[in-house]
Design a protein around this motif. Structure first.
Motif, short mmCIF file in Angstrom:
data_model
loop_
_atom_site.label_atom_id
_atom_site.label_comp_id
_atom_site.label_asym_id
_atom_site.label_seq_id
_atom_site.Cartn_x
_atom_site.Cartn_y
_atom_site.Cartn_z
N THR A 14 0.86 -1.18 0.00
CA THR A 14 0.00 0.00 0.00
C THR A 14 0.89 1.23 0.00
O THR A 14 1.96 1.23 0.61
N PRO A 15 0.48 2.27 -0.67
CA PRO A 15 1.32 3.48 -0.70
C PRO A 15 1.32 4.15 0.67
O PRO A 15 0.27 4.56 1.17
N LEU A 16 2.47 4.23 1.28
CA LEU A 16 2.57 4.84 2.60
C LEU A 16 2.60 6.36 2.53
O LEU A 16 2.16 7.02 3.46
N LEU A 17 3.13 6.90 1.45
CA LEU A 17 3.29 8.35 1.38
C LEU A 17 1.96 9.11 1.51
O LEU A 17 1.90 10.06 2.28
N PRO A 18 0.89 8.73 0.80
CA PRO A 18 -0.35 9.51 0.98
C PRO A 18 -0.85 9.51 2.42
O PRO A 18 -1.31 10.54 2.91
N ARG A 19 -0.73 8.37 3.11
CA ARG A 19 -1.16 8.34 4.52
C ARG A 19 -0.28 9.23 5.38
O ARG A 19 -0.76 9.92 6.27
N ARG A 20 1.03 9.18 5.12
CA ARG A 20 1.94 10.02 5.90
C ARG A 20 1.71 11.50 5.61
O ARG A 20 1.82 12.33 6.50
N LEU A 21 1.41 11.82 4.33
CA LEU A 21 1.14 13.22 3.99
C LEU A 21 -0.07 13.74 4.76
O LEU A 21 -0.07 14.86 5.25
N LEU A 22 -1.11 12.92 4.83
CA LEU A 22 -2.34 13.35 5.52
C LEU A 22 -2.14 13.47 7.02
O LEU A 22 -2.74 14.32 7.66
N ALA A 23 -1.31 12.60 7.59
CA ALA A 23 -1.15 12.57 9.04
C ALA A 23 -0.01 13.46 9.54
O ALA A 23 0.07 13.73 10.73
N SER A 24 0.85 13.92 8.66
CA SER A 24 2.05 14.64 9.07
C SER A 24 1.77 16.13 9.29
O SER A 24 1.00 16.74 8.56
N PRO A 25 2.45 16.70 10.28
CA PRO A 25 2.36 18.16 10.43
C PRO A 25 3.19 18.89 9.39
O PRO A 25 3.04 20.08 9.20
N ARG A 26 4.09 18.16 8.69
CA ARG A 26 4.93 18.75 7.64
C ARG A 26 4.83 17.94 6.35
O ARG A 26 5.76 17.25 5.96
N PRO A 27 3.70 18.01 5.65
CA PRO A 27 3.54 17.22 4.43
C PRO A 27 4.51 17.62 3.31
O PRO A 27 4.92 16.78 2.52
N ALA A 28 4.90 18.88 3.26
CA ALA A 28 5.83 19.31 2.22
C ALA A 28 7.18 18.61 2.35
O ALA A 28 7.81 18.28 1.35
N LEU A 29 7.61 18.36 3.58
CA LEU A 29 8.87 17.67 3.80
C LEU A 29 8.80 16.23 3.29
O LEU A 29 9.74 15.74 2.65
N TRP A 30 7.69 15.54 3.53
CA TRP A 30 7.52 14.18 3.02
C TRP A 30 7.48 14.17 1.49
O TRP A 30 8.06 13.31 0.84
N PHE A 31 6.77 15.13 0.93
CA PHE A 31 6.67 15.21 -0.52
C PHE A 31 8.04 15.46 -1.15
O PHE A 31 8.43 14.80 -2.12
N LEU A 32 8.79 16.41 -0.61
CA LEU A 32 10.11 16.73 -1.13
C LEU A 32 11.07 15.55 -0.96
O LEU A 32 11.82 15.22 -1.88
N GLY A 33 11.02 14.90 0.20
CA GLY A 33 11.87 13.73 0.42
C GLY A 33 11.56 12.61 -0.56
O GLY A 33 12.48 11.97 -1.11
N SER A 34 10.29 12.37 -0.81
CA SER A 34 9.89 11.34 -1.76
C SER A 34 10.35 11.69 -3.17
O SER A 34 10.85 10.83 -3.91
#
Length: 101
Positions: A14-34
């Motif tokens: 399952t794609p973990l990134l969309p769940r982490r983006l929704l739950a994270s206080p810093r979604p831009a950091l997850w997006f940039l890291g990905s």
């Protein structure tokens, strides 16, 4: 946790990134890291396959772009049936839901 069984009985991640983006206080950091990780993996593959020859690097780039277009087209094709029929209904819904003066 990171996998699920599909209706066909296949085990797929399952794609973990969309769940982490929704739950994270810093979604831009997850997006940039990905983005950086995926770009790094693609460029490393290009470097290894290309071996310093510009013709091979060009072939890698062309293959990458064609594969991306193919995957985009194939994944979009599964939803086009609903998307083709929906615009007229969506326009009617847009008109119907507007408040009356």
């Amino acid at each position: 946790d990171g996998e699920k069984w599909t209706a066909a009985g296949d085990l797929q991640p399952t794609p973990l990134l969309p769940r982490r983006l929704l739950a994270s206080p810093r979604p831009a950091l997850w997006f940039l890291g990905s983005l950086l990780l995926r770009t790094g993996v693609a460029l490393t593959g290009f470097y290894l396959v290309g071996g310093g020859h510009w013709q091979r690097l060009l072939a890698c780039l062309v293959g990458f772009v064609l594969a991306r277009l193919l995957v985009t087209r194939l994944t979009r094709a599964s939803t086009t049936g609903a998307a083709v029929a929906a615009p007229a209904a969506r326009q009617k819904q847009e008109v119907d839901h507007a408040p009356q003066p």
